[in-house]
Design a protein around this motif. Structure first.
Motif, PDB file in Angstrom:
ATOM      1  N   ASP A  49      22.815 -11.862 131.019  1.00  0.00           N
ATOM      2  CA  ASP A  49      23.366 -12.059 129.670  1.00  0.00           C
ATOM      3  C   ASP A  49      24.328 -11.183 129.308  1.00  0.00           C
ATOM      4  O   ASP A  49      24.970 -10.326 130.147  1.00  0.00           O
ATOM      5  CB  ASP A  49      22.048 -12.069 128.742  1.00  0.00           C
ATOM      6  CG  ASP A  49      21.591 -10.726 128.371  1.00  0.00           C
ATOM      7  OD1 ASP A  49      22.201  -9.907 128.929  1.00  0.00           O
ATOM      8  OD2 ASP A  49      20.414 -10.691 127.872  1.00  0.00           O
ATOM      9  N   ARG A  72      21.403  -8.075 131.005  1.00  0.00           N
ATOM     10  CA  ARG A  72      20.103  -8.380 131.510  1.00  0.00           C
ATOM     11  C   ARG A  72      19.947  -9.350 132.282  1.00  0.00           C
ATOM     12  O   ARG A  72      20.598 -10.407 132.164  1.00  0.00           O
ATOM     13  CB  ARG A  72      19.054  -8.571 129.907  1.00  0.00           C
ATOM     14  CG  ARG A  72      18.985  -7.319 129.477  1.00  0.00           C
ATOM     15  CD  ARG A  72      18.250  -7.738 128.183  1.00  0.00           C
ATOM     16  NE  ARG A  72      18.784  -8.753 127.198  1.00  0.00           N
ATOM     17  CZ  ARG A  72      18.446  -9.001 126.083  1.00  0.00           C
ATOM     18  NH1 ARG A  72      17.448  -8.553 125.517  1.00  0.00           N
ATOM     19  NH2 ARG A  72      19.115 -10.159 125.549  1.00  0.00           N
ATOM     20  N   HIS A  73      19.014  -9.040 133.463  1.00  0.00           N
ATOM     21  CA  HIS A  73      19.061 -10.375 134.398  1.00  0.00           C
ATOM     22  C   HIS A  73      17.798 -11.316 134.058  1.00  0.00           C
ATOM     23  O   HIS A  73      16.701 -10.724 133.501  1.00  0.00           O
ATOM     24  CB  HIS A  73      18.927  -9.749 135.801  1.00  0.00           C
ATOM     25  CG  HIS A  73      20.100  -9.274 136.311  1.00  0.00           C
ATOM     26  ND1 HIS A  73      20.944  -9.649 137.248  1.00  0.00           N
ATOM     27  CD2 HIS A  73      20.847  -8.132 136.082  1.00  0.00           C
ATOM     28  CE1 HIS A  73      21.690  -8.790 137.717  1.00  0.00           C
ATOM     29  NE2 HIS A  73      21.616  -7.873 136.883  1.00  0.00           N
ATOM     30  N   GLY A  74      17.914 -12.609 134.148  1.00  0.00           N
ATOM     31  CA  GLY A  74      16.841 -13.295 134.158  1.00  0.00           C
ATOM     32  C   GLY A  74      17.108 -14.719 134.895  1.00  0.00           C
ATOM     33  O   GLY A  74      17.878 -14.782 135.819  1.00  0.00           O
ATOM     34  N   PHE A 106      16.711 -16.924 130.347  1.00  0.00           N
ATOM     35  CA  PHE A 106      15.472 -16.661 129.890  1.00  0.00           C
ATOM     36  C   PHE A 106      14.726 -15.454 130.669  1.00  0.00           C
ATOM     37  O   PHE A 106      15.096 -15.195 131.979  1.00  0.00           O
ATOM     38  CB  PHE A 106      14.616 -17.841 130.224  1.00  0.00           C
ATOM     39  CG  PHE A 106      14.866 -18.914 129.384  1.00  0.00           C
ATOM     40  CD1 PHE A 106      14.172 -19.466 128.102  1.00  0.00           C
ATOM     41  CD2 PHE A 106      15.741 -20.026 129.781  1.00  0.00           C
ATOM     42  CE1 PHE A 106      14.400 -20.480 127.396  1.00  0.00           C
ATOM     43  CE2 PHE A 106      16.194 -21.194 128.959  1.00  0.00           C
ATOM     44  CZ  PHE A 106      15.300 -21.308 127.736  1.00  0.00           C
ATOM     45  N   ASP A 107      13.848 -14.948 130.178  1.00  0.00           N
ATOM     46  CA  ASP A 107      13.084 -13.602 130.904  1.00  0.00           C
ATOM     47  C   ASP A 107      12.309 -14.328 132.040  1.00  0.00           C
ATOM     48  O   ASP A 107      11.673 -15.388 131.720  1.00  0.00           O
ATOM     49  CB  ASP A 107      12.314 -12.954 129.817  1.00  0.00           C
ATOM     50  CG  ASP A 107      11.405 -11.887 130.611  1.00  0.00           C
ATOM     51  OD1 ASP A 107      10.289 -12.232 130.891  1.00  0.00           O
ATOM     52  OD2 ASP A 107      12.128 -10.582 130.619  1.00  0.00           O
ATOM     53  N   LYS A 108      12.402 -13.838 133.267  1.00  0.00           N
ATOM     54  CA  LYS A 108      11.594 -14.483 134.418  1.00  0.00           C
ATOM     55  C   LYS A 108      10.189 -14.354 134.248  1.00  0.00           C
ATOM     56  O   LYS A 108       9.476 -15.304 134.659  1.00  0.00           O
ATOM     57  CB  LYS A 108      11.980 -13.549 135.599  1.00  0.00           C
ATOM     58  CG  LYS A 108      13.396 -13.763 136.002  1.00  0.00           C
ATOM     59  CD  LYS A 108      13.874 -12.978 137.382  1.00  0.00           C
ATOM     60  CE  LYS A 108      15.138 -13.273 137.600  1.00  0.00           C
ATOM     61  NZ  LYS A 108      15.403 -12.200 138.999  1.00  0.00           N
ATOM     62  N   LYS A 109       9.638 -13.401 133.412  1.00  0.00           N
ATOM     63  CA  LYS A 109       8.028 -13.329 133.340  1.00  0.00           C
ATOM     64  C   LYS A 109       7.723 -14.153 132.100  1.00  0.00           C
ATOM     65  O   LYS A 109       6.747 -14.944 132.287  1.00  0.00           O
ATOM     66  CB  LYS A 109       7.804 -12.174 133.285  1.00  0.00           C
ATOM     67  CG  LYS A 109       7.785 -11.206 134.557  1.00  0.00           C
ATOM     68  CD  LYS A 109       7.183  -9.890 134.606  1.00  0.00           C
ATOM     69  CE  LYS A 109       7.640  -9.266 135.902  1.00  0.00           C
ATOM     70  NZ  LYS A 109       6.829  -7.846 136.097  1.00  0.00           N
ATOM     71  N   THR A 110       8.173 -14.111 131.108  1.00  0.00           N
ATOM     72  CA  THR A 110       7.783 -14.472 129.777  1.00  0.00           C
ATOM     73  C   THR A 110       8.306 -16.008 129.328  1.00  0.00           C
ATOM     74  O   THR A 110       7.891 -16.727 128.496  1.00  0.00           O
ATOM     75  CB  THR A 110       7.727 -13.603 128.731  1.00  0.00           C
ATOM     76  OG1 THR A 110       9.129 -13.534 128.231  1.00  0.00           O
ATOM     77  CG2 THR A 110       6.998 -12.366 129.200  1.00  0.00           C
ATOM     78  N   ARG A 155      10.920 -15.814 127.751  1.00  0.00           N
ATOM     79  CA  ARG A 155      11.665 -15.604 126.403  1.00  0.00           C
ATOM     80  C   ARG A 155      12.945 -16.038 126.516  1.00  0.00           C
ATOM     81  O   ARG A 155      13.830 -15.532 127.399  1.00  0.00           O
ATOM     82  CB  ARG A 155      11.153 -14.408 125.867  1.00  0.00           C
ATOM     83  CG  ARG A 155      11.906 -13.641 124.515  1.00  0.00           C
ATOM     84  CD  ARG A 155      11.501 -12.488 123.958  1.00  0.00           C
ATOM     85  NE  ARG A 155      11.539 -11.368 125.127  1.00  0.00           N
ATOM     86  CZ  ARG A 155      12.871 -10.684 125.448  1.00  0.00           C
ATOM     87  NH1 ARG A 155      13.805 -10.725 124.640  1.00  0.00           N
ATOM     88  NH2 ARG A 155      12.962  -9.689 126.187  1.00  0.00           N
ATOM     89  N   LEU A 200      16.753 -15.172 126.533  1.00  0.00           N
ATOM     90  CA  LEU A 200      17.549 -13.945 126.281  1.00  0.00           C
ATOM     91  C   LEU A 200      19.109 -13.938 125.827  1.00  0.00           C
ATOM     92  O   LEU A 200      19.685 -13.337 125.148  1.00  0.00           O
ATOM     93  CB  LEU A 200      17.845 -13.545 127.732  1.00  0.00           C
ATOM     94  CG  LEU A 200      16.438 -13.092 128.285  1.00  0.00           C
ATOM     95  CD1 LEU A 200      16.899 -12.462 129.728  1.00  0.00           C
ATOM     96  CD2 LEU A 200      15.563 -11.830 127.496  1.00  0.00           C
TER      97      LEU A 200
END
Length: 211
Positions: free
Chosen positions: A136, A140-142, A160-164, A166, A168
């Motif tokens: 982004d 931040r990586h996603g 998006f966040d890889k885990k949640t 969410r 980005l």
């Protein structure tokens, strides 16, 4: 959020050129129903900002998002129905649905389950591909879902966040040279990053500020 754009500007001699803005801050407030809001954007508004008040219900407001189904298939069917009702016939149906999901993601605050469902629903649209590593505007990586719009010659990525899962931010890249356009292939036409989302008591109040 942090945003930056590259766009086409036309001068008095009708000559076009690519103009880029630096990464800058953008703050948006929305009421629960979306009818009241405020915008402060560096370089675009005054320090005080401008009103976003509207008499039209906002589909990306919290109340509307909270009512959306969390099953991706059911959600996608609803999005198709809604976008079909207002879609320009010249815009392909799948592209219109993809854009509609993006409108629900950016500058909104969906419940976590709805945000994840929007990601999964968008991934089911024909022409959408997965990007295992996307970055982004703040680095931040996603993971991302992306789709190319051949009419505009652009590829849009929602990160998006890889885990949640969410949301980005967003990235739009020129992938096809258009006639008489100064924007070259590879140009990042838009990049953004959502840096903070929160519920506050009043318009223009920031998180942690006393009401």
């Amino acid at each position: 959020s942090k945003v930056a754009d590259t766009y086409i500007a036309v001068d008095g001699d009708n000559k076009s050129e690519a103009v880029s803005t630096k990464l800058h801050s953008r703050q948006v407030w929305k009421s629960l129903d979306g009818r009241d809001g405020w915008l402060i954007e560096a370089g675009e508004t005054s320090d005080k900002g401008i009103t976003l008040q509207s008499d039209i219900p906002d589909s990306s407001a919290y109340n509307a998002l909270a009512e959306l189904p969390t099953d991706p298939d059911t959600l996608l069917q609803r999005i198709y129905r809604a976008s079909d009702a207002v879609r320009d016939p010249a815009v392909p149906r799948d592209q219109a649905a993809f854009v509609a999901i993006g409108d629900l993601l950016f500058e909104s605050y969906p419940p976590a389950e709805v945000g994840a469902a929007l990601y999964k629903a968008a991934a089911k649209i024909p022409g959408v591909v997965a990007v295992n590593d996307a970055v982004d505007a703040t680095g931040r990586h996603g993971i991302a879902i992306a789709r190319e719009n051949p009419v505009a010659g652009e590829r849009t990525e929602w990160i998006f966040d890889k885990k949640t899962l969410r949301f980005l931010g967003e990235r739009v890249v020129v992938v096809k040279a258009m006639a008489d356009s100064p924007l070259k292939v590879g140009t990042v036409a838009h990049t953004s990053a959502i840096t903070e989302r929160a519920v506050v008591d009043a318009t223009q109040q920031v998180p942690g500020q006393a009401s």
